[in-house]
Design a protein around this motif. Structure first.
Motif, PDB file in Angstrom:
ATOM      1  N   ARG A  38     -48.477 -52.580 -30.990  1.00 32.97           N
ATOM      2  CA  ARG A  38     -47.654 -51.425 -30.270  1.00 32.97           C
ATOM      3  C   ARG A  38     -48.598 -50.001 -30.131  1.00 32.97           C
ATOM      4  NH1 ARG A  38     -42.296 -51.105 -33.622  1.00 32.97           N
ATOM      5  NH2 ARG A  38     -44.012 -50.980 -35.405  1.00 32.97           N
ATOM      6  N   ALA A  39     -48.398 -49.380 -28.922  1.00 32.01           N
ATOM      7  CA  ALA A  39     -49.063 -48.217 -28.919  1.00 32.01           C
ATOM      8  C   ALA A  39     -48.034 -46.930 -29.384  1.00 32.01           C
ATOM      9  CB  ALA A  39     -49.700 -48.001 -27.374  1.00 32.01           C
ATOM     10  N   GLU A  40     -48.258 -46.107 -29.933  1.00 33.39           N
ATOM     11  CA  GLU A  40     -47.782 -44.984 -30.493  1.00 33.39           C
ATOM     12  C   GLU A  40     -47.394 -44.183 -29.370  1.00 33.39           C
ATOM     13  OE1 GLU A  40     -46.849 -43.127 -34.822  1.00 33.39           O
ATOM     14  OE2 GLU A  40     -48.455 -41.951 -33.602  1.00 33.39           O
ATOM     15  N   VAL A  41     -46.254 -43.747 -29.057  1.00 32.69           N
ATOM     16  CA  VAL A  41     -45.859 -42.494 -28.404  1.00 32.69           C
ATOM     17  C   VAL A  41     -45.908 -41.372 -29.144  1.00 32.69           C
ATOM     18  CG1 VAL A  41     -44.178 -41.306 -26.611  1.00 32.69           C
ATOM     19  CG2 VAL A  41     -44.554 -43.661 -26.511  1.00 32.69           C
ATOM     20  N   LYS A  42     -46.809 -40.337 -28.818  1.00 31.26           N
ATOM     21  CA  LYS A  42     -47.197 -39.454 -29.937  1.00 31.26           C
ATOM     22  C   LYS A  42     -46.442 -38.005 -29.512  1.00 31.26           C
ATOM     23  CE  LYS A  42     -51.840 -40.844 -30.599  1.00 31.26           C
ATOM     24  NZ  LYS A  42     -53.325 -40.558 -30.464  1.00 31.26           N
ATOM     25  N   SER A  43     -46.152 -37.872 -28.356  1.00 34.80           N
ATOM     26  CA  SER A  43     -45.354 -36.496 -27.796  1.00 34.80           C
ATOM     27  C   SER A  43     -44.630 -36.612 -26.793  1.00 34.80           C
ATOM     28  CB  SER A  43     -46.493 -35.426 -28.094  1.00 34.80           C
ATOM     29  OG  SER A  43     -47.186 -35.565 -26.817  1.00 34.80           O
ATOM     30  N   LEU A  44     -43.742 -35.698 -26.331  1.00 37.61           N
ATOM     31  CA  LEU A  44     -42.952 -35.385 -25.315  1.00 37.61           C
ATOM     32  C   LEU A  44     -43.057 -34.023 -24.791  1.00 37.61           C
ATOM     33  CD1 LEU A  44     -40.728 -36.281 -23.184  1.00 37.61           C
ATOM     34  CD2 LEU A  44     -38.997 -35.772 -25.077  1.00 37.61           C
ATOM     35  N   ARG A  45     -43.202 -33.982 -23.483  1.00 32.06           N
ATOM     36  CA  ARG A  45     -43.222 -32.604 -22.855  1.00 32.06           C
ATOM     37  C   ARG A  45     -42.541 -32.749 -21.496  1.00 32.06           C
ATOM     38  NH1 ARG A  45     -48.645 -33.167 -24.078  1.00 32.06           N
ATOM     39  NH2 ARG A  45     -49.226 -33.148 -21.959  1.00 32.06           N
ATOM     40  N   TYR A  46     -41.880 -31.697 -20.898  1.00 28.93           N
ATOM     41  CA  TYR A  46     -41.326 -31.628 -19.588  1.00 28.93           C
ATOM     42  C   TYR A  46     -41.204 -30.289 -19.314  1.00 28.93           C
ATOM     43  CZ  TYR A  46     -37.189 -30.694 -22.920  1.00 28.93           C
ATOM     44  OH  TYR A  46     -36.388 -30.498 -23.767  1.00 28.93           O
ATOM     45  N   ALA A  47     -41.174 -30.237 -18.004  1.00 32.37           N
ATOM     46  CA  ALA A  47     -41.072 -28.806 -17.321  1.00 32.37           C
ATOM     47  C   ALA A  47     -40.515 -29.088 -15.574  1.00 32.37           C
ATOM     48  CB  ALA A  47     -42.345 -28.096 -17.345  1.00 32.37           C
ATOM     49  N   GLN A  48     -39.802 -28.236 -15.122  1.00 31.18           N
ATOM     50  CA  GLN A  48     -39.467 -28.151 -13.975  1.00 31.18           C
ATOM     51  C   GLN A  48     -40.458 -27.261 -12.964  1.00 31.18           C
ATOM     52  OE1 GLN A  48     -36.405 -29.304 -12.447  1.00 31.18           O
ATOM     53  NE2 GLN A  48     -37.623 -28.843 -10.481  1.00 31.18           N
ATOM     54  N   HIS A  49     -41.195 -28.121 -12.086  1.00 31.51           N
ATOM     55  CA  HIS A  49     -41.967 -27.392 -10.951  1.00 31.51           C
ATOM     56  C   HIS A  49     -41.109 -27.113  -9.941  1.00 31.51           C
ATOM     57  CE1 HIS A  49     -45.552 -28.406 -13.325  1.00 31.51           C
ATOM     58  NE2 HIS A  49     -44.886 -29.196 -13.946  1.00 31.51           N
ATOM     59  N   PRO A  50     -41.742 -26.507  -8.831  1.00 32.39           N
ATOM     60  CA  PRO A  50     -41.059 -25.894  -7.590  1.00 32.39           C
ATOM     61  C   PRO A  50     -40.389 -27.178  -6.822  1.00 32.39           C
ATOM     62  CG  PRO A  50     -42.777 -24.606  -7.786  1.00 32.39           C
ATOM     63  CD  PRO A  50     -43.142 -25.511  -8.941  1.00 32.39           C
ATOM     64  N   ASP A  69     -42.926 -38.067 -12.589  1.00 35.49           N
ATOM     65  CA  ASP A  69     -42.610 -36.707 -11.557  1.00 35.49           C
ATOM     66  C   ASP A  69     -41.229 -37.100 -10.918  1.00 35.49           C
ATOM     67  OD1 ASP A  69     -44.466 -35.448 -12.545  1.00 35.49           O
ATOM     68  OD2 ASP A  69     -45.830 -35.811 -10.791  1.00 35.49           O
ATOM     69  N   ILE A  70     -40.230 -36.743 -10.903  1.00 38.03           N
ATOM     70  CA  ILE A  70     -38.837 -36.927 -10.249  1.00 38.03           C
ATOM     71  C   ILE A  70     -38.835 -35.839  -9.071  1.00 38.03           C
ATOM     72  CG2 ILE A  70     -36.614 -37.159 -10.496  1.00 38.03           C
ATOM     73  CD1 ILE A  70     -38.145 -39.293 -12.095  1.00 38.03           C
ATOM     74  N   TYR A  71     -38.918 -36.307  -7.946  1.00 33.28           N
ATOM     75  CA  TYR A  71     -38.529 -35.662  -6.804  1.00 33.28           C
ATOM     76  C   TYR A  71     -37.010 -35.465  -6.410  1.00 33.28           C
ATOM     77  CZ  TYR A  71     -43.543 -35.301  -6.280  1.00 33.28           C
ATOM     78  OH  TYR A  71     -44.885 -35.197  -6.646  1.00 33.28           O
ATOM     79  N   GLY A  72     -36.498 -33.960  -6.047  1.00 25.08           N
ATOM     80  CA  GLY A  72     -35.213 -34.087  -5.576  1.00 25.08           C
ATOM     81  C   GLY A  72     -35.067 -34.181  -4.060  1.00 25.08           C
ATOM     82  N   GLN A  73     -33.897 -34.258  -3.479  1.00 28.57           N
ATOM     83  CA  GLN A  73     -33.818 -34.492  -2.012  1.00 28.57           C
ATOM     84  C   GLN A  73     -34.246 -32.966  -1.528  1.00 28.57           C
ATOM     85  OE1 GLN A  73     -32.863 -36.995  -0.267  1.00 28.57           O
ATOM     86  NE2 GLN A  73     -32.232 -38.297  -1.815  1.00 28.57           N
ATOM     87  N   PRO A  74     -34.852 -33.202  -0.452  1.00 28.86           N
ATOM     88  CA  PRO A  74     -35.135 -31.927   0.421  1.00 28.86           C
ATOM     89  C   PRO A  74     -33.960 -31.230   1.066  1.00 28.86           C
ATOM     90  CG  PRO A  74     -35.609 -33.829   1.856  1.00 28.86           C
ATOM     91  CD  PRO A  74     -35.115 -34.301   0.457  1.00 28.86           C
ATOM     92  N   GLU A  75     -34.179 -29.882   1.264  1.00 26.09           N
ATOM     93  CA  GLU A  75     -33.026 -29.268   1.781  1.00 26.09           C
ATOM     94  C   GLU A  75     -32.916 -29.686   3.331  1.00 26.09           C
ATOM     95  OE1 GLU A  75     -31.159 -26.627   0.660  1.00 26.09           O
ATOM     96  OE2 GLU A  75     -32.123 -27.044  -1.267  1.00 26.09           O
ATOM     97  N   PRO A  76     -31.713 -29.863   3.673  1.00 24.15           N
ATOM     98  CA  PRO A  76     -31.704 -30.475   5.153  1.00 24.15           C
ATOM     99  C   PRO A  76     -32.015 -29.237   6.302  1.00 24.15           C
ATOM    100  CG  PRO A  76     -29.497 -29.362   4.370  1.00 24.15           C
ATOM    101  CD  PRO A  76     -30.321 -29.391   3.151  1.00 24.15           C
ATOM    102  N   THR A  77     -32.523 -29.896   7.446  1.00 26.14           N
ATOM    103  CA  THR A  77     -33.077 -29.041   8.439  1.00 26.14           C
ATOM    104  C   THR A  77     -32.356 -29.030   9.466  1.00 26.14           C
ATOM    105  OG1 THR A  77     -34.236 -31.124   9.553  1.00 26.14           O
ATOM    106  CG2 THR A  77     -35.656 -29.780   7.948  1.00 26.14           C
TER     107      THR A  77
END
Length: 410
Positions: free
Chosen positions: A27-39, A131-139
């Motif tokens: 097994r490979a060890e998962v060493k750390s977790l990071r997360y952030a909201q980008h634009p 990377d999780i992308y949200g729905q775009p704003e309606p045009t």
């Protein structure tokens, strides 16, 4: 006292032998977790000891996205990590040791807010990025007909579009800068595999249309489109109604020194109303439907149970899955979009990992595409027409060209 020495010596030898023979933890060890909201997206980064296979999917009630990393373990203290998030489309995050050999990341989504995701590895140190992308704003303005399209974008004859795809600048793929991209490698030789053949007809439609015949016709059309570019050498694993073992298809691609391997198949489902496109790259899968399909497609294999360990090791050690997944995503998106544009709604059945024999052992990025359903009356009828078959070939062609361009090769 002297008599104790043989006993002590025995225990010392047993202890040393036990320590020496203890198997290494795979097994490979998962060493750390990071997360952030980008634009434009929400990013999760898992630093992991080694690259490991993974599988992702979505669940309903409530809406969740999860990712399982196989042959992995969490660093002590990370199990049970959870966080409420200030994101426009994700409510919370959880990281846990699902079972002794699987780590699971779960993101609870806001209903209808997620659009897509990109998952890839980065090196030095090894990181799995989600990377999780949200729905775009309606045009406010939406083209409603061909007259609203920009000049030069009107619908044209399907067969003529091969030479009209506009050039685009090189862009990084969803897999990041893999070794293929770091070394500046391109695509020259492509092997196309028409599924089944000879004594193996594959799926048969209610009217008698055989998968092997349609797959061969589609492969020939795709070969022609690729050859019109003037920069590819294209080979078919079979160019007639030939019985060809799965293992020989893979061997053929390796012997030809192919840069890409595309296996074309037609789907079938007990649900007659099921439509759409489904695309696979080599990986394990916990999805029963995927495993059922793999069992059907692998039925003609000549391998025996005693070879299971070798086969599983090949899948685990597959070093091309990053590029294969990227190729699968581009082919899937282009094929589905093109069929929807010209022939109306159909299901997006997704891009998935699966243990397909025809992909095991290939030395190049490889995908298997289930292009339509012979079990669906409308798709079966469409598959009997020139226009639909040409559209399928063109959708596959566009996906391959997009992948080649993503390498920065024209």
């Amino acid at each position: 006292m002297v008599r104790l020495w043989p006993v002590l010596l025995f225990f010392i030898i047993v202890t040393l032998f036990s320590a020496a023979s203890k198997p290494e933890d795979p097994r490979a060890e998962v060493k750390s977790l990071r997360y952030a909201q980008h634009p434009d997206f929400f990013r999760v980064v898992l630093e992991i000891e080694k690259i490991r296979e993974f599988y992702s999917a979505e669940l309903k009630s409530p809406e969740r996205f999860y990712l399982d990393i196989f042959q992995a373990k969490l660093k002590p203290g990370l199990h049970g990590t959870s966080a409420e998030l200030r994101s426009g489309f994700i409510r919370n995050l959880r990281l846990a040791q699902k079972n002794p050999s699987t780590v699971r990341l779960t993101l609870e989504l806001k209903p209808g807010a997620k659009q897509s995701e990109k998952i890839y590895y980065l090196k030095e140190p090894t990181r799995l990025v989600i990377d999780i992308y949200g729905q775009p704003e309606p045009t406010s303005v939406k083209p409603s007909s061909d007259s609203a399209r920009p000049s030069g974008q009107q619908r044209t004859n399907l067969g003529s579009e091969a030479k009209e795809i506009p050039p685009s600048p090189p862009v990084p793929s969803s897999s990041g800068y893999s070794l293929v991209r770091q070394l500046g490698l391109g695509v020259k030789r492509i092997v196309i595999d028409p599924g089944h053949g000879g004594s193996d007809p594959g799926c048969i439609s209610p009217s008698g249309l055989k998968e092997k015949e349609v797959a061969l016709d589609l492969a020939r059309r795709l070969k022609h489109l690729l050859e019109t570019q003037g920069k590819f050498e294209v080979f078919l694993t079979r160019d007639s109604d030939l019985t060809l073992p799965l293992e020989k298809r893979t061997a053929f691609a390796n012997q030809k020194g192919a840069d890409l391997f595309i296996s074309i198949h037609l789907n079938a489902s007990p649900r007659k109303n099921r439509t759409g496109v489904e695309t696979f790259y080599l990986n394990f899968s916990p999805d029963p439907a995927v495993n059922e399909l793999a069992a059907r497609e692998n039925a003609s294999s000549t391998k025996n149970i005693r070879e299971m360990k070798l086969i599983v090791d090949k899948i685990i050690k597959n070093s091309r899955y990053e590029e294969s997944k990227d190729l699968a995503e581009k082919i899937h998106r282009n094929l589905l979009s093109h069929l929807r544009q010209h022939f109306g709604p159909r299901e997006d059945l997704g891009v998935k990992g699966g243990p397909f024999w025809v992909l095991i052992g290939t030395e190049m990025p490889s995908v298997l595409v289930e292009v339509s359903h012979l079990s669906n009356p409308k798709e079966e009828a469409a598959l009997q027409t020139e226009a639909y078959r040409e559209a399928v070939a063109l959708g596959l062609f566009r996906g391959i060209i997009e992948y080649v361009k993503s390498l920065g090769k024209g």
